[in-house]
Design a protein around this motif. Structure first.
Motif, PDB file in Angstrom:
ATOM      1  N   GLN A 187      20.243  17.890  -1.527  1.00  0.00           N
ATOM      2  CA  GLN A 187      19.942  18.911  -0.520  1.00  0.00           C
ATOM      3  C   GLN A 187      18.447  19.162  -0.417  1.00  0.00           C
ATOM      4  N   ASP A 188      17.759  19.062  -1.535  1.00  0.00           N
ATOM      5  CA  ASP A 188      16.313  19.221  -1.508  1.00  0.00           C
ATOM      6  C   ASP A 188      15.675  18.111  -0.677  1.00  0.00           C
ATOM      7  N   PHE A 189      16.124  16.883  -0.894  1.00  0.00           N
ATOM      8  CA  PHE A 189      15.585  15.752  -0.137  1.00  0.00           C
ATOM      9  C   PHE A 189      15.902  15.887   1.349  1.00  0.00           C
ATOM     10  N   LEU A 190      17.120  16.296   1.673  1.00  0.00           N
ATOM     11  CA  LEU A 190      17.483  16.488   3.077  1.00  0.00           C
ATOM     12  C   LEU A 190      16.610  17.553   3.736  1.00  0.00           C
ATOM     13  N   SER A 191      16.318  18.619   3.009  1.00  0.00           N
ATOM     14  CA  SER A 191      15.475  19.674   3.579  1.00  0.00           C
ATOM     15  C   SER A 191      14.085  19.139   3.899  1.00  0.00           C
ATOM     16  N   PHE A 192      13.606  18.203   3.083  1.00  0.00           N
ATOM     17  CA  PHE A 192      12.303  17.583   3.351  1.00  0.00           C
ATOM     18  C   PHE A 192      12.388  16.651   4.549  1.00  0.00           C
ATOM     19  N   VAL A 193      13.411  15.797   4.575  1.00  0.00           N
ATOM     20  CA  VAL A 193      13.561  14.817   5.652  1.00  0.00           C
ATOM     21  C   VAL A 193      13.727  15.513   7.007  1.00  0.00           C
ATOM     22  N   LEU A 194      14.601  16.504   7.046  1.00  0.00           N
ATOM     23  CA  LEU A 194      14.916  17.166   8.314  1.00  0.00           C
ATOM     24  C   LEU A 194      13.869  18.200   8.714  1.00  0.00           C
ATOM     25  N   GLY A 195      13.168  18.730   7.728  1.00  0.00           N
ATOM     26  CA  GLY A 195      12.185  19.761   8.020  1.00  0.00           C
ATOM     27  C   GLY A 195      12.778  21.141   8.144  1.00  0.00           C
ATOM     28  N   HIS A 196      14.050  21.281   7.766  1.00  0.00           N
ATOM     29  CA  HIS A 196      14.705  22.591   7.802  1.00  0.00           C
ATOM     30  C   HIS A 196      15.907  22.564   6.859  1.00  0.00           C
ATOM     31  N   THR A 197      16.537  23.693   6.694  1.00  0.00           N
ATOM     32  CA  THR A 197      17.707  23.780   5.805  1.00  0.00           C
ATOM     33  C   THR A 197      18.967  24.163   6.569  1.00  0.00           C
ATOM     34  N   ASP A 198      18.932  23.965   7.870  1.00  0.00           N
ATOM     35  CA  ASP A 198      20.097  24.290   8.697  1.00  0.00           C
ATOM     36  C   ASP A 198      21.057  23.105   8.742  1.00  0.00           C
ATOM     37  N   PHE A 199      21.598  22.756   7.588  1.00  0.00           N
ATOM     38  CA  PHE A 199      22.579  21.678   7.501  1.00  0.00           C
ATOM     39  C   PHE A 199      23.682  22.105   6.538  1.00  0.00           C
ATOM     40  N   THR A 200      24.803  21.414   6.650  1.00  0.00           N
ATOM     41  CA  THR A 200      25.958  21.735   5.821  1.00  0.00           C
ATOM     42  C   THR A 200      26.419  20.494   5.088  1.00  0.00           C
ATOM     43  N   MET A 201      26.639  20.619   3.806  1.00  0.00           N
ATOM     44  CA  MET A 201      27.180  19.522   3.012  1.00  0.00           C
ATOM     45  C   MET A 201      28.696  19.572   3.108  1.00  0.00           C
ATOM     46  N   ASN A 202      29.311  18.430   3.376  1.00  0.00           N
ATOM     47  CA  ASN A 202      30.755  18.371   3.579  1.00  0.00           C
ATOM     48  C   ASN A 202      31.416  17.463   2.557  1.00  0.00           C
ATOM     49  N   GLY A 203      32.658  17.760   2.237  1.00  0.00           N
ATOM     50  CA  GLY A 203      33.467  16.868   1.413  1.00  0.00           C
ATOM     51  C   GLY A 203      32.980  16.768  -0.013  1.00  0.00           C
ATOM     52  N   ASP A 204      33.381  15.675  -0.651  1.00  0.00           N
ATOM     53  CA  ASP A 204      33.058  15.426  -2.056  1.00  0.00           C
ATOM     54  C   ASP A 204      31.607  15.000  -2.173  1.00  0.00           C
ATOM     55  N   GLN A 205      30.827  15.758  -2.939  1.00  0.00           N
ATOM     56  CA  GLN A 205      29.415  15.441  -3.096  1.00  0.00           C
ATOM     57  C   GLN A 205      29.141  14.499  -4.264  1.00  0.00           C
ATOM     58  N   GLY A 206      30.190  14.019  -4.893  1.00  0.00           N
ATOM     59  CA  GLY A 206      30.011  13.041  -5.957  1.00  0.00           C
ATOM     60  C   GLY A 206      29.720  13.697  -7.289  1.00  0.00           C
ATOM     61  N   SER A 207      29.572  12.876  -8.299  1.00  0.00           N
ATOM     62  CA  SER A 207      29.368  13.353  -9.654  1.00  0.00           C
ATOM     63  C   SER A 207      27.901  13.256 -10.036  1.00  0.00           C
ATOM     64  N   ASN A 208      27.428  14.292 -10.723  1.00  0.00           N
ATOM     65  CA  ASN A 208      26.074  14.279 -11.245  1.00  0.00           C
ATOM     66  C   ASN A 208      26.059  14.100 -12.758  1.00  0.00           C
ATOM     67  N   GLU A 209      27.191  13.678 -13.292  1.00  0.00           N
ATOM     68  CA  GLU A 209      27.292  13.524 -14.729  1.00  0.00           C
ATOM     69  C   GLU A 209      26.372  12.422 -15.230  1.00  0.00           C
ATOM     70  N   SER A 210      25.772  12.666 -16.383  1.00  0.00           N
ATOM     71  CA  SER A 210      24.974  11.644 -17.040  1.00  0.00           C
ATOM     72  C   SER A 210      25.854  10.885 -18.016  1.00  0.00           C
ATOM     73  N   LEU A 211      25.420   9.687 -18.366  1.00  0.00           N
ATOM     74  CA  LEU A 211      26.147   8.931 -19.370  1.00  0.00           C
ATOM     75  C   LEU A 211      26.070   9.652 -20.710  1.00  0.00           C
ATOM     76  N   SER A 212      27.175   9.671 -21.418  1.00  0.00           N
ATOM     77  CA  SER A 212      27.204  10.306 -22.734  1.00  0.00           C
ATOM     78  C   SER A 212      26.675   9.344 -23.789  1.00  0.00           C
ATOM     79  N   LEU A 213      26.419   9.871 -24.954  1.00  0.00           N
ATOM     80  CA  LEU A 213      25.994   9.034 -26.081  1.00  0.00           C
ATOM     81  C   LEU A 213      27.052   7.980 -26.375  1.00  0.00           C
ATOM     82  N   GLU A 214      28.319   8.369 -26.280  1.00  0.00           N
ATOM     83  CA  GLU A 214      29.405   7.427 -26.531  1.00  0.00           C
ATOM     84  C   GLU A 214      29.438   6.313 -25.485  1.00  0.00           C
ATOM     85  N   ASP A 215      29.215   6.690 -24.228  1.00  0.00           N
ATOM     86  CA  ASP A 215      29.162   5.686 -23.159  1.00  0.00           C
ATOM     87  C   ASP A 215      28.059   4.668 -23.430  1.00  0.00           C
ATOM     88  N   LEU A 216      26.892   5.171 -23.798  1.00  0.00           N
ATOM     89  CA  LEU A 216      25.752   4.300 -24.031  1.00  0.00           C
ATOM     90  C   LEU A 216      25.978   3.388 -25.238  1.00  0.00           C
TER      91      LEU A 216
END
Length: 341
Positions: free
Chosen positions: A161-190
Motif C-alpha cells: 500500500q505504501d508503494f501504491l500510494s507513491f505510484v498513484l500519488g494518492h491514497t484513494d484506493f482500496t485493496m481487495n481480496g486476499d493480500q497474500g502472506s507476509n510470513e518470513s521463513l522460519s529457522l526450521e524452514d531454512l
C-alpha cells in the motif's frame, strides 16, 4: 492474489516477469551488451500501452550506477525523462543482515553461519547505505525518494500500500481480496532448505545445477511462506554478534538519518538490535530441528529432487519462470484495470 481498485490513473508493468534482466545490463559485464535491445523493448511496450503510469521495478537495481540509469532513460525514453520518479526502500542494518542471510540460504548461495555472512558483507561493504543512496539522490535529485522498511513508517503499515500510494500519488484506493502472506521463513524452514542445498552442492555436476537449485529453493521457500507453521522459530541475531554489528554500521546509520529521514530511525533501530537478539547462535543444521524420521523424509525427497534436476538443469528454471509469468500476467491485468467501476 493481490488486487486493488481506484478512480485512476491507470498503471502498466511492462516487463514480462520482472526487470531483473534489464537491471543486470547496468552492472553485470555478461549482460551489458543487451542494454540497448532491452531498453528499446521497454520503450516499445510503454509506448504501446494506454496506461498513465509505467512501473519498472527490481531490487537488483541497487547494484546499478544511477548515473548510467539516468543516461539510459534520457537516451531510450526521452519522452518520459522529465516525469521519472524513483523510489527505494531501505531496511535497518541489523534486519538487513538477517533478511540477507535468509535470502541467500534459501537459494543456496550461502550455507555458512550468520557470523560468517556478517564478516563477508562487512568486508565487502554491502550494507553501507549512505554512499549508494547518495548517488541516487545526486543523479535524480528531488525525483528520488527513500523510505524506511519499517511498519511504523509505511502507509497502513504495509509496503504494498505504501508503494501504491507513491505510484498513484494518492491514497484513494482500496485493496481487495486476499493480500497474500507476509510470513518470513522460519529457522526450521531454512534448516530444511539448507539440507537440500548441501546435498546438491556435494554432487559432481553441482555447478551445472546452480540455476535449477536456485529456482527450486526460491519456489519451495515461497510455498513454505504460504503455509506457515503453527509453531516456528524466527531467525535472529545472537547477543555476541550484536556489538560488532552496531559498531560496523553506527556511522552509516547516523549519516543516513541526517541525510534522508526525520529523527534517527536507523540509529535507533541499530541500538535496539540487542533487544531482539537471542542468547546463543541459532543452529541451521537440520538434525537439530527434526526427528530422525523427519530427516529421513527430508533427505529422501532432497535426493529425489536432486536426481530430477540432473534431467533438465535448464528446463526447471524455465518452467518456474513461465509459471510465474502466467500468474503475474493475471495480476497485471487486474492492475491495469484497477479503477473503480
Amino acid at each position: 492474489m493481490q488486487n486493488w481498485t481506484c478512480a485512476g490513473p491507470s498503471v502498466v508493468y511492462p516487463a514480462r516477469l520482472n526487470d531483473i534482466p534489464l537491471s543486470k545490463t547496468f552492472y553485470d559485464d555478461a549482460h551489458k551488451g543487451e542494454k540497448s535491445a532491452r531498453m528499446l523493448k521497454l520503450a516499445g511496450r510503454i509506448a504501446a500501452s494506454n496506461a498513465d503510469i509505467a512501473v519498472i521495478s527490481a531490487e537488483t537495481f541497487e547494484h546499478a550506477d544511477p548515473a548510467d540509469v539516468k543516461s539510459a532513460i534520457k537516451t531510450y525514453l526521452p519522452t518520459y525523462g522529465n516525469n521519472v520518479r524513483v523510489i527505494a526502500y531501505v531496511r535497518p542494518h541489523a534486519d538487513r543482515l538477517v533478511s540477507a542471510y535468509a535470502e541467500r540460504l534459501k537459494q543456496g548461495f550461502f550455507t555458512g553461519s550468520l557470523d560468517e555472512l556478517h564478516e563477508r558483507t562487512k568486508s565487502a561493504g554491502n550494507f553501507q547505505y549512505y554512499p549508494r543512496f547518495s548517488k541516487w539522490r545526486e543523479a535524480f535529485g528531488p525525483a528520488f525518494e527513500l523510505r524506511l522498511m519499517s511498519r511504523d513508517r509505511l502507509y497502513q503499515q504495509d509496503v504494498v500500500q505504501d508503494f501504491l500510494s507513491f505510484v498513484l500519488g494518492h491514497t484513494d484506493f482500496t485493496m481487495n481480496g486476499d493480500q497474500g502472506s507476509n510470513e518470513s521463513l522460519s529457522l526450521e524452514d531454512l534448516a530444511m532448505l539448507r539440507e537440500f542445498h548441501l546435498l546438491v552442492r556435494n554432487m559432481k555436476m553441482h555447478k551445472k545445477l546452480i540455476p535449477a537449485r536456485k529456482a527450486v529453493g526460491w519456489n519451495f521457500a515461497k510455498l513454505l511462506t504460504e503455509m506457515p507453521r503453527k509453531e516456528s522459530t524466527r531467525l535472529r541475531l545472537h547477543r555476541a554478534l550484536v556489538p560488532d554489528v552496531i559498531e560496523t554500521y553506527r556511522e552509516d546509520a547516523a549519516q543516513m538519518d541526517s541525510a534522508f529521514f526525520e529523527g534517527t530511525p536507523l540509529s535507533d533501530a541499530l541500538l535496539e538490535a540487542g533487544a531482539k537478539a537471542v542468547d546463543e547462535p541459532q543452529s541451521f543444521n537440520a538434525e537439530d530441528h527434526f526427528s530422525k524420521d523427519d530427516l529421513r523424509y527430508i533427505r529422501g525427497w532432497s535426493n529425489l529432487i536432486a536426481d530430477m534436476l540432473k534431467l533438465s538443469p535448464e528446463g526447471i528454471p524455465a518452467h518456474f519462470r513461465a509459471a510465474q509469468a502466467t500468474k503475474l500476467a493475471t495480476k497485471r491485468k487486474q492492475l491495469a484495470g484497477g479503477m473503480a467501476k
